[in-house]
Design a protein around this motif. Structure first.
Motif, mmCIF file in Angstrom:
data_model
loop_
_atom_site.group_PDB
_atom_site.id
_atom_site.type_symbol
_atom_site.label_atom_id
_atom_site.label_comp_id
_atom_site.label_asym_id
_atom_site.label_seq_id
_atom_site.Cartn_x
_atom_site.Cartn_y
_atom_site.Cartn_z
ATOM 1 N N ALA A 185 0.508 -1.262 0.014
ATOM 2 C CA ALA A 185 -0.187 -0.237 0.070
ATOM 3 C C ALA A 185 0.996 1.071 0.389
ATOM 4 C CB ALA A 185 -0.842 0.427 1.157
ATOM 5 N N PRO A 186 0.779 1.240 -1.392
ATOM 6 C CA PRO A 186 2.350 2.872 -1.368
ATOM 7 C C PRO A 186 1.714 3.859 -0.891
ATOM 8 C CG PRO A 186 2.335 1.960 -2.881
ATOM 9 C CD PRO A 186 0.649 0.574 -2.384
ATOM 10 N N SER A 187 -0.122 4.300 -0.978
ATOM 11 C CA SER A 187 -0.304 5.313 -0.585
ATOM 12 C C SER A 187 -0.515 5.621 0.733
ATOM 13 C CB SER A 187 -1.907 5.841 -0.239
ATOM 14 O OG SER A 187 -2.803 4.565 -0.314
ATOM 15 N N HIS A 188 0.596 4.579 2.059
ATOM 16 C CA HIS A 188 0.710 4.265 3.502
ATOM 17 C C HIS A 188 2.015 5.455 3.655
ATOM 18 C CE1 HIS A 188 -3.616 4.181 4.205
ATOM 19 N NE2 HIS A 188 -4.016 2.607 3.340
ATOM 20 N N ASN A 189 2.978 5.177 2.885
ATOM 21 C CA ASN A 189 3.799 5.121 2.671
ATOM 22 C C ASN A 189 4.189 6.947 3.917
ATOM 23 O OD1 ASN A 189 4.705 2.989 1.808
ATOM 24 N ND2 ASN A 189 5.887 4.107 -0.243
ATOM 25 N N GLY A 190 5.191 6.799 4.176
ATOM 26 C CA GLY A 190 5.691 7.541 4.927
ATOM 27 C C GLY A 190 5.972 8.106 6.705
ATOM 28 N N LYS A 191 6.175 8.668 6.519
ATOM 29 C CA LYS A 191 6.957 9.719 8.026
ATOM 30 C C LYS A 191 6.712 10.232 9.625
ATOM 31 C CE LYS A 191 11.146 12.165 6.017
ATOM 32 N NZ LYS A 191 11.974 12.767 6.327
ATOM 33 N N PHE A 192 5.553 9.292 9.939
ATOM 34 C CA PHE A 192 5.626 8.955 11.439
ATOM 35 C C PHE A 192 6.189 9.035 12.836
ATOM 36 C CE2 PHE A 192 3.691 5.704 8.125
ATOM 37 C CZ PHE A 192 2.346 6.210 8.224
ATOM 38 N N GLU A 193 5.773 10.798 13.102
ATOM 39 C CA GLU A 193 6.224 10.977 13.966
ATOM 40 C C GLU A 193 5.082 10.977 15.805
ATOM 41 O OE1 GLU A 193 9.436 12.571 14.739
ATOM 42 O OE2 GLU A 193 9.968 12.042 13.193
ATOM 43 N N PHE A 194 6.438 9.814 16.566
ATOM 44 C CA PHE A 194 5.824 9.803 17.630
ATOM 45 C C PHE A 194 5.641 10.861 19.196
ATOM 46 C CE2 PHE A 194 5.671 5.986 15.789
ATOM 47 C CZ PHE A 194 4.788 5.734 15.372
ATOM 48 N N ALA A 195 4.910 10.961 20.262
ATOM 49 C CA ALA A 195 5.530 11.322 20.782
ATOM 50 C C ALA A 195 7.103 11.232 21.826
ATOM 51 C CB ALA A 195 4.328 11.310 22.295
ATOM 52 N N SER A 196 7.535 9.958 21.749
ATOM 53 C CA SER A 196 8.410 9.988 22.505
ATOM 54 C C SER A 196 9.112 8.548 21.525
ATOM 55 C CB SER A 196 8.759 8.857 24.127
ATOM 56 O OG SER A 196 7.791 8.031 23.783
ATOM 57 N N ALA A 197 10.630 8.273 22.140
ATOM 58 C CA ALA A 197 11.606 7.316 20.952
ATOM 59 C C ALA A 197 10.672 6.085 21.446
ATOM 60 C CB ALA A 197 12.634 7.593 21.880
ATOM 61 N N LYS A 198 10.268 6.073 23.039
ATOM 62 C CA LYS A 198 9.979 4.905 23.582
ATOM 63 C C LYS A 198 8.689 4.365 22.706
ATOM 64 C CE LYS A 198 8.201 2.230 27.947
ATOM 65 N NZ LYS A 198 7.378 2.912 28.432
ATOM 66 N N GLU A 199 7.604 5.314 22.029
ATOM 67 C CA GLU A 199 6.661 4.986 21.356
ATOM 68 C C GLU A 199 7.069 4.469 20.026
ATOM 69 O OE1 GLU A 199 3.628 8.388 21.414
ATOM 70 O OE2 GLU A 199 3.452 7.983 24.396
ATOM 71 N N ALA A 200 7.595 4.695 19.811
ATOM 72 C CA ALA A 200 8.427 4.720 18.078
ATOM 73 C C ALA A 200 9.254 2.884 18.792
ATOM 74 C CB ALA A 200 9.563 6.014 17.792
ATOM 75 N N SER A 201 9.891 3.304 19.317
ATOM 76 C CA SER A 201 10.687 1.988 19.634
ATOM 77 C C SER A 201 9.929 0.778 19.623
ATOM 78 C CB SER A 201 11.511 2.160 20.351
ATOM 79 O OG SER A 201 11.543 1.537 21.645
ATOM 80 N N GLU A 202 8.681 0.851 20.316
ATOM 81 C CA GLU A 202 7.895 0.318 20.597
ATOM 82 C C GLU A 202 6.704 -0.272 19.193
ATOM 83 O OE1 GLU A 202 3.575 -1.395 23.394
ATOM 84 O OE2 GLU A 202 5.150 0.782 24.476
ATOM 85 N N VAL A 203 6.442 0.541 18.634
ATOM 86 C CA VAL A 203 5.590 0.391 17.067
ATOM 87 C C VAL A 203 6.688 -0.466 15.924
ATOM 88 C CG1 VAL A 203 4.645 1.525 14.817
ATOM 89 C CG2 VAL A 203 4.246 1.811 17.414
ATOM 90 N N ALA A 204 8.240 0.044 16.334
ATOM 91 C CA ALA A 204 9.072 -0.439 14.971
ATOM 92 C C ALA A 204 9.221 -2.431 15.907
ATOM 93 C CB ALA A 204 10.392 -0.016 15.992
ATOM 94 N N LEU A 205 9.292 -2.892 17.101
ATOM 95 C CA LEU A 205 9.396 -3.604 17.862
ATOM 96 C C LEU A 205 8.345 -4.255 16.722
ATOM 97 C CD1 LEU A 205 10.900 -3.661 20.900
ATOM 98 C CD2 LEU A 205 11.562 -4.566 18.789
ATOM 99 N N TRP A 206 6.606 -3.885 17.113
ATOM 100 C CA TRP A 206 5.548 -4.954 16.158
ATOM 101 C C TRP A 206 5.626 -4.894 15.443
ATOM 102 C CZ3 TRP A 206 1.233 -1.201 17.766
ATOM 103 C CH2 TRP A 206 1.363 -0.406 19.409
ATOM 104 N N LEU A 207 5.975 -3.694 14.195
ATOM 105 C CA LEU A 207 6.662 -4.418 12.706
ATOM 106 C C LEU A 207 7.834 -5.011 12.264
ATOM 107 C CD1 LEU A 207 6.139 -0.498 11.779
ATOM 108 C CD2 LEU A 207 4.579 -2.009 11.840
ATOM 109 N N LEU A 208 8.704 -4.797 13.207
ATOM 110 C CA LEU A 208 10.159 -6.254 12.845
ATOM 111 C C LEU A 208 9.465 -7.464 12.974
ATOM 112 C CD1 LEU A 208 12.714 -4.305 14.458
ATOM 113 C CD2 LEU A 208 12.401 -4.623 11.871
ATOM 114 N N GLY A 209 8.435 -8.083 14.399
ATOM 115 C CA GLY A 209 7.706 -9.338 14.700
ATOM 116 C C GLY A 209 6.624 -9.535 13.759
ATOM 117 N N ASN A 210 6.141 -8.166 12.644
ATOM 118 C CA ASN A 210 5.257 -8.404 12.057
ATOM 119 C C ASN A 210 6.434 -8.527 10.663
ATOM 120 O OD1 ASN A 210 3.164 -8.881 10.213
ATOM 121 N ND2 ASN A 210 2.735 -6.872 10.261
ATOM 122 N N TYR A 211 7.217 -8.523 10.126
ATOM 123 C CA TYR A 211 8.688 -7.809 9.028
ATOM 124 C C TYR A 211 8.938 -9.027 8.716
ATOM 125 C CZ TYR A 211 11.650 -6.130 6.369
ATOM 126 O OH TYR A 211 13.001 -5.417 5.559
#
Length: 155
Positions: A110-136
């Motif tokens: 879904a290239p229409s969803h590509n982009g930069k996603f900013e979170f309130a903290s680095a902890k939240e970003a790393s948590e989402v990255a772990l979700w995506l890496l588990g799914n990666y």
């Protein structure tokens, strides 16, 4: 008589300007900060998926969804509607943003969803990255090779 017509026209222009600014402000305020709305919309799009956790971006325009079977999903505000996307394993690329509090994500399906996603903290970003890496990692790639059993795993 001419001044009355000009005053009426001026009042109409002011009224339309006021209505237009209110509608623009309402569209700007429409976001996914309401997690209840996000749960309902994602549940309606994917009724067979059980939601474990939600993580919203800083601006509230996107919510990442962690699902029960370690899959992930994304819900974005697309101006006039909400778009829900179930992320297929192995079909996403993730990189950290320059700020450290965000992710640059490329969705291969879904290239229409590509982009930069900013979170309130680095902890939240790393948590989402772990979700995506588990799914990666695709399911066949998760299996360990049978010939390489370490000494710690032998009993």
């Amino acid at each position: 008589m001419g001044i009355i017509v000009w005053c009426v026209l001026f009042a109409i222009v002011i009224f339309f300007a006021f209505v237009a600014t209110r509608m623009a402000a309402q569209n700007k305020e429409d976001s996914l900060h309401d997690t209840g709305l996000a749960i309902m919309e994602f549940g309606r799009a994917f009724p067979n998926e059980a939601i474990r956790q939600l993580q919203a971006t800083k601006n509230g325009q996107a919510i990442f969804v962690r699902l029960h079977d370690n899959k992930a999903g994304l819900m974005r505000n697309m101006a006039r509607h909400f778009s829900c996307h179930l992320i297929e394993p192995g079909r996403v690329r993730v990189a950290s943003s320059e700020t450290g509090r965000g992710l640059e994500i490329e969705f291969l399906d879904a290239p229409s969803h590509n982009g930069k996603f900013e979170f309130a903290s680095a902890k939240e970003a790393s948590e989402v990255a772990l979700w995506l890496l588990g799914n990666y990692i695709a399911e066949p790639d998760k299996d360990l090779p049978s010939g390489n059993i370490s000494a710690a795993n032998k009993q």
